[in-house]
Scaffold this active site. Sequence first.
Site, PDB file in Angstrom:
ATOM      1  N   CYS A 388       0.838  -1.199   0.000  1.00 21.76           N
ATOM      2  CA  CYS A 388       0.000   0.000   0.000  1.00 21.76           C
ATOM      3  C   CYS A 388       0.877   1.254   0.000  1.00 21.76           C
ATOM      4  O   CYS A 388       1.423   1.613  -1.038  1.00 21.76           O
ATOM      5  CB  CYS A 388      -0.957  -0.024   1.195  1.00 21.76           C
ATOM      6  SG  CYS A 388      -2.316   1.168   1.050  1.00 21.76           S
ATOM      7  N   HIS A 514      -3.317  -4.958   0.111  1.00 25.52           N
ATOM      8  CA  HIS A 514      -2.697  -5.575   1.292  1.00 25.52           C
ATOM      9  C   HIS A 514      -2.805  -7.098   1.207  1.00 25.52           C
ATOM     10  O   HIS A 514      -3.743  -7.695   1.759  1.00 25.52           O
ATOM     11  CB  HIS A 514      -3.398  -5.103   2.571  1.00 25.52           C
ATOM     12  CG  HIS A 514      -3.176  -3.671   2.912  1.00 25.52           C
ATOM     13  ND1 HIS A 514      -2.178  -3.253   3.765  1.00 25.52           N
ATOM     14  CD2 HIS A 514      -3.834  -2.556   2.529  1.00 25.52           C
ATOM     15  CE1 HIS A 514      -2.236  -1.936   3.884  1.00 25.52           C
ATOM     16  NE2 HIS A 514      -3.227  -1.481   3.148  1.00 25.52           N
ATOM     17  N   GLU A 516      -1.258  -9.245   2.791  1.00 29.15           N
ATOM     18  CA  GLU A 516      -1.069  -9.870   4.110  1.00 29.15           C
ATOM     19  C   GLU A 516      -2.390 -10.251   4.768  1.00 29.15           C
ATOM     20  O   GLU A 516      -2.442 -11.179   5.583  1.00 29.15           O
ATOM     21  CB  GLU A 516      -0.270  -8.951   5.041  1.00 29.15           C
ATOM     22  CG  GLU A 516      -0.956  -7.657   5.464  1.00 29.15           C
ATOM     23  CD  GLU A 516      -0.690  -6.496   4.531  1.00 29.15           C
ATOM     24  OE1 GLU A 516      -0.838  -5.330   4.984  1.00 29.15           O
ATOM     25  OE2 GLU A 516      -0.352  -6.733   3.350  1.00 29.15           O
TER      26      GLU A 516
END
Length: 556
Positions: A388, A514, A516
Amino acid sequence: MTNYIFVTGGVVSSLGKGVTAAALGRLLKSRGVTVSIQKLDPYLNVDPGTMSPYQHGEVFVTEDGAETDLDLGHYERFIDENLSRASNVTSGQIYAEVIGRERRGDYLGGTIQVIPHVTNEIKRRIAAVAKASEAQVVIVEVGGTVGDIEGLPFLEAIRQMRKDVGRDKTLYLHVTWMPYVAASGELKTKPTQHSVRELRSIGIQPDVIVCRSDHPVEDSLREKIALFCDVDVEAVVPLVTADTVYAVPLELEQSRLAHYVLSRLGYSQAVATAAEHGDHLAEWRALVARAREDKPMLKIGVVGKYVELEDAYMSVREALLHAAWALGYGVEITWISSEDLEKGRSAHLLETVDGIVVPGGFGYRGIEGKIVAARFARQQKVPYLGLCLGMQVLCIEFARHVFDSDEPNSVEFDPTTRVPVIDLMPDQRAVEELGGTMRLGIYPCNLVAGTRAAAAYQVNTVMERHRHRFEFNNAYRAILEKAGLVFSGLSPDGRLVEIAELRDHPWMLGSQFHPEFKSRPTAPRPLFLGFIRAVEAHVRGRAQLAESGAVKHVRD
């Protein structure tokens, strides 16, 4: 009907209620029971989206774009299910809804009270998770500790749930702390007793007590707690601090927690004992074994401005571990303050790591330090993963290199910059309120063939979660692309840059999304796997270079 497990905490906060709830969910799912999990947070914020990470840690984003508590990250990683905004409820949401109804006249002039109006809204939202997920068991964690004044409406609501849905459809699990007194060399049960007494004074009798401790809990102490707290001995479950949170399901399985819970909820003996006849936790046991085994360590520098609180980057840390374990490595994270880099400190730490990650964030503070990290990675050919804001930093730093100027910037950090490489998204220009107004949740990204991003994902289109207001400015796309910046991921209409990578670099890549948030311990995300592979190659190449240099030195 759905069965409900309500998880409360006592004595102190940060005991690991979220991990306990997630681990129990994993055990139930391993037995073929469908599970969903919900977090009830007593704070008055509508959601943690506008809260400082120092206050509440990471903001976790769901598929449908909800900004939620970080415990939802634990839930998703353990039960491997995508949750929704219904899974995170705050006092702020509850009171906003109730007051909104009162203003519209929905209550027909009635006096609005905590009981029944607030508690009814809480119960409605609990039931909504069951309806939406169609799960057989919904685990509901109540944030905070018993005795917190702001948590009382939630505790009253879950107390009423037993009456509403039936005693055989509800189970109360209480997590407490057992302190170790070094002077006497013993664990103490009194805090647990007082916590349970406080819970019982509210009208809730726990069915299971999970005793968190840094030391083994003897059976005599379990028997004492069972006697004083009026629970079965087998329902007093010790949970000793583990070397990895992923070992918690195995600890709870050893204590037969899932067996006891399912038996109490009326499930058949076959379901309750399923894991004892064929190891349904085999994949999880293999995961924990990989986490614990001796393996080569990769040093990863995470450059951020909240590094004093590692929970601010919890999903990033876990995603790195997932990818490294899958490839036979361990990860040693060096937390590097971007503010220190900005002030000329800690630059030496960049020279000690094998790869650099710049995670997301907001605000100008520490940005120049992140640019220092990106410049180091570009010049020294160190693998870099930007998430990001980390992608935006990559683009800003490269633009400064191309234009040979410090002028390129984001309008978030310098509204008057003459080279706004990163600009506010058009649909964000009229936005005034901060909470829940960003580009949030799942969006598609088309990958460009022949790029590192495409090689990592091995598909044409991916769906990843977003949380941002600013985007790459297309006015600079052509000139930076010509200079070597590859836009390897784009929105389906080609308007938004989703992934950028450097052409003349072993592996320097940033994503506007993102990845993750979707990483699982048994299913790492492709960009993290690609990054770890690049770090592995970097370490191997550096070792070969050092070895050849040593051989040349001997020959000379």
